[in-house]
Design an enzyme around this catalytic site. Structure first.
Site, short mmCIF file in Angstrom:
data_model
loop_
_atom_site.label_atom_id
_atom_site.label_comp_id
_atom_site.label_asym_id
_atom_site.label_seq_id
_atom_site.Cartn_x
_atom_site.Cartn_y
_atom_site.Cartn_z
N ASN A 36 -62.71 7.73 -14.16
CA ASN A 36 -63.02 6.72 -13.35
C ASN A 36 -61.65 6.03 -13.20
O ASN A 36 -61.12 5.38 -14.09
CB ASN A 36 -63.89 6.04 -13.65
CG ASN A 36 -63.97 4.68 -12.93
OD1 ASN A 36 -63.39 4.60 -11.78
ND2 ASN A 36 -64.87 3.71 -13.37
N TRP A 37 -60.97 6.29 -12.10
CA TRP A 37 -59.48 5.78 -11.95
C TRP A 37 -59.48 4.21 -11.61
O TRP A 37 -58.33 3.59 -11.43
CB TRP A 37 -58.57 6.74 -10.92
CG TRP A 37 -58.27 8.19 -11.49
CD1 TRP A 37 -58.83 8.57 -12.79
CD2 TRP A 37 -57.65 9.09 -11.08
NE1 TRP A 37 -58.20 9.88 -12.99
CE2 TRP A 37 -57.74 10.32 -11.74
CE3 TRP A 37 -56.94 9.20 -9.63
CZ2 TRP A 37 -57.16 11.52 -11.33
CZ3 TRP A 37 -56.48 10.40 -9.28
CH2 TRP A 37 -56.36 11.53 -10.25
N LYS A 38 -60.66 3.66 -11.24
CA LYS A 38 -60.72 2.27 -10.95
C LYS A 38 -59.34 1.98 -9.77
O LYS A 38 -59.21 2.93 -8.99
CB LYS A 38 -60.64 1.49 -12.06
CG LYS A 38 -61.44 2.05 -13.16
CD LYS A 38 -61.68 0.81 -14.39
CE LYS A 38 -62.62 1.52 -15.39
NZ LYS A 38 -63.05 0.59 -16.43
N HIS A 70 -71.24 0.55 -11.70
CA HIS A 70 -70.34 0.40 -12.53
C HIS A 70 -70.56 -0.97 -13.07
O HIS A 70 -70.62 -1.72 -12.31
CB HIS A 70 -68.98 0.78 -12.29
CG HIS A 70 -68.11 0.88 -13.49
ND1 HIS A 70 -67.57 -0.42 -13.88
CD2 HIS A 70 -67.50 1.77 -14.32
CE1 HIS A 70 -66.65 -0.18 -14.76
NE2 HIS A 70 -66.73 1.23 -15.09
N GLU A 98 -68.44 -3.07 -13.58
CA GLU A 98 -67.32 -4.04 -12.92
C GLU A 98 -67.94 -4.33 -11.55
O GLU A 98 -67.82 -5.23 -10.93
CB GLU A 98 -66.08 -3.33 -12.70
CG GLU A 98 -65.31 -3.48 -14.11
CD GLU A 98 -64.29 -2.14 -14.46
OE1 GLU A 98 -63.84 -1.49 -13.50
OE2 GLU A 98 -64.01 -2.02 -15.59
N GLU A 132 -72.97 2.75 -20.40
CA GLU A 132 -71.62 2.26 -20.66
C GLU A 132 -71.81 0.76 -21.21
O GLU A 132 -72.04 -0.08 -20.44
CB GLU A 132 -70.84 2.11 -19.36
CG GLU A 132 -70.28 3.66 -18.90
CD GLU A 132 -69.24 3.49 -17.94
OE1 GLU A 132 -68.30 4.18 -18.29
OE2 GLU A 132 -69.06 2.47 -17.06
N GLY A 140 -62.98 -0.78 -21.60
CA GLY A 140 -61.58 -1.40 -21.57
C GLY A 140 -61.14 -2.09 -22.77
O GLY A 140 -60.25 -2.91 -22.52
N SER A 168 -64.36 3.07 -23.61
CA SER A 168 -63.20 3.50 -24.47
C SER A 168 -62.93 4.82 -25.20
O SER A 168 -62.65 5.00 -26.39
CB SER A 168 -62.95 2.23 -25.65
OG SER A 168 -62.73 1.13 -25.19
N GLY A 196 -59.49 4.16 -18.74
CA GLY A 196 -57.92 4.15 -19.04
C GLY A 196 -57.69 5.40 -19.39
O GLY A 196 -56.32 5.80 -18.88
P1 PGA Z 1 -62.75 2.71 -20.48
O1 PGA Z 1 -63.59 2.57 -19.05
O2 PGA Z 1 -62.63 3.96 -20.79
O3 PGA Z 1 -61.41 2.11 -20.00
O4 PGA Z 1 -63.17 1.85 -21.45
C1 PGA Z 1 -64.77 3.22 -18.88
C2 PGA Z 1 -65.23 2.81 -17.53
O5 PGA Z 1 -65.15 1.79 -17.10
O6 PGA Z 1 -65.95 3.67 -16.80
#
Ligand code: PGA
Length: 249
Positions: free
Chosen positions: A9-11, A94, A96, A166, A172, A212, A234
């Site tokens: 997931n490149w966000k 997600h 976010e 998640e 993150g 993470s 990330g």
């Molecule tokens: P992260 O993000 O690996 O940077 O913790 C995971 C995600 O948001 O899907």
């Protein structure tokens, strides 16, 4: 048989030139045949990614979409539009999106319906916050998120669903759920699906862990019985670490 999946997931990272470089590195790789590799670039780079990976086993996913097929929704993108550029997988819910864009379960249920009615695969994300876990409410929160956002779908729709557990406190933050914590909740998720649908459906759905994940912990997390892969934030932005995570299976 459920699939092994590693999705990046490149966000809101990677402009077109960065996307080009990262995809070129991934294209050169021969990934293990039994692992489905996916990447989710930003909307502006989806068409490029879809075109460049057309003959390649890496799947391109969108990070979100609107619940309607078209309409006066300035700034939004629909399932129909994604399909028209060859994108057939979408990340929904997600944390976010839930936290910063007010996406609640009722809205997510509509987005799931739009994905399914357009024959797309949805990567449905859910997970508890730190306060929930500290209060010992994580099982209840996870069950509710599934019931309210997903459990209206029919049995036959499950083949178009990938789950991504998640925990918000691990996204993150560098803090990962321990392999035991991941296994415990993944097993609970499978049991909940089995109780609401059937054991066959529960056994066949892929449940990814996200939060993470990095090369150093991927093998142990993916080694858990009910963990079928990862949704990687990330660490998916760096070709070398993403490739190492895929190869950790
Ligand atoms: P992260 O993000 O690996 O940077 O913790 C995971 C995600 O948001 O899907």
């Amino acid at each position: 048989m459920r699939k092994k999946i590693v999705a990046g997931n490149w966000k809101m990272y990677n402009d077109l030139s960065e996307t080009t470089i990262l995809l070129a590195a991934l294209k050169e790789q021969v990934f293990p045949e039994d692992v489905n590799v996916m990447v989710a670039p930003a909307f502006t780079n989806l068409q490029y990614a879809s075109d460049t990976l057309r003959e390649h086993p890496v799947t391109v996913a969108a990070q979100n979409m609107h619940q309607s097929e078209k309409g006066a929704f300035t700034g939004e993108v629909s399932a129909v539009m994604l399909k028209s550029i060859g994108v057939e997988t979408v990340i929904l819910g997600h944390s976010e999106r839930r936290a910063y864009f007010n996406e609640n379960s009722a809205l997510l249920a509509e987005k799931v319906n739009s994905a399914l009615s357009n024959n797309m695969t949805a990567i449905f994300c859910f997970g508890e916050e730190l306060v929930d876990r500290k209060a010992g409410k994580h099982f209840d929160v996870v069950r509710e998120q599934l019931e309210d956002g997903l459990f209206h779908i029919s049995e036959k729709d499950w083949k178009h669903i990938i789950l991504a557990y998640e925990p918000v406190w691990a996204i993150g933050t560098g803090e990962t759920a321990s392999p035991e914590q991941a296994q415990e909740i993944h097993q609970f998720i499978r049991k909940t699906i089995s109780e609401n649908y059937s054991e066959a459906i529960a056994e066949n759905v892929s449940i990814l862990y996200g939060g993470s994940v990095k090369p150093a912990n991927a093998e142990e997390i993916f080694g858990q019985k009910d963990v079928d892969g990862g949704l990687i934030g990330g660490a998916s932005l760096d070709a070398e670490s993403f490739i190492a995570i895929v190869n950790a299976f």
